[in-house]
Every structure is written in structure tokens, then in C-alpha cells.
Design a protein around this motif. Sequence first.
Motif, PDB file in Angstrom:
ATOM      1  N   ASP A  36     -30.595  36.556 -24.942  1.00 24.79           N
ATOM      2  CA  ASP A  36     -31.503  36.953 -23.976  1.00 24.79           C
ATOM      3  C   ASP A  36     -30.504  38.712 -24.089  1.00 24.79           C
ATOM      4  N   ASP A  37     -30.857  39.463 -22.968  1.00 25.65           N
ATOM      5  CA  ASP A  37     -31.184  40.784 -22.473  1.00 25.65           C
ATOM      6  C   ASP A  37     -29.014  40.802 -22.446  1.00 25.65           C
ATOM      7  N   TYR A  38     -28.651  40.220 -22.319  1.00 26.10           N
ATOM      8  CA  TYR A  38     -26.858  40.793 -21.458  1.00 26.10           C
ATOM      9  C   TYR A  38     -26.708  41.439 -22.846  1.00 26.10           C
ATOM     10  N   SER A  39     -25.439  42.258 -22.163  1.00 23.44           N
ATOM     11  CA  SER A  39     -24.811  43.219 -22.645  1.00 23.44           C
ATOM     12  C   SER A  39     -24.007  42.852 -22.979  1.00 23.44           C
ATOM     13  N   ILE A  40     -23.168  43.070 -24.420  1.00 23.46           N
ATOM     14  CA  ILE A  40     -21.812  42.374 -24.881  1.00 23.46           C
ATOM     15  C   ILE A  40     -20.912  43.687 -25.217  1.00 23.46           C
ATOM     16  N   PHE A  41     -20.317  43.115 -24.523  1.00 27.16           N
ATOM     17  CA  PHE A  41     -18.536  44.649 -24.491  1.00 27.16           C
ATOM     18  C   PHE A  41     -17.449  43.771 -25.743  1.00 27.16           C
TER      19      PHE A  41
END
Length: 41
Positions: A36-41
Motif C-alpha cells: 500500500d502507499d502508507y508512509s512508514i516512520f
Amino acid sequence: MARIEAYILLYYNFFAFSLEDLEGYKGKSIHIQLKDDYSIF
């Protein structure tokens, strides 16, 4: 726990303990394809 500590001490130079430790990497860039396109921090 002692086995983990021994492993870290043996390979201490291969671990980054801060973001500054990662700055020196000048190797090939890495791309990781995510589901998916969710950001990872």
C-alpha cells in the motif's frame, strides 16, 4: 540475554546506534515494494 549481548559485541561495527551512523552509506540504493502507499516512520 547473555547470548544477545555477546552477539552485539561480536558484530558491534555492523549496527547503527544513531541516524548519524547511517549517513556514511554510499552503496546501491534500495527500493522496497510495499502493498500500500502508507508512509512508514
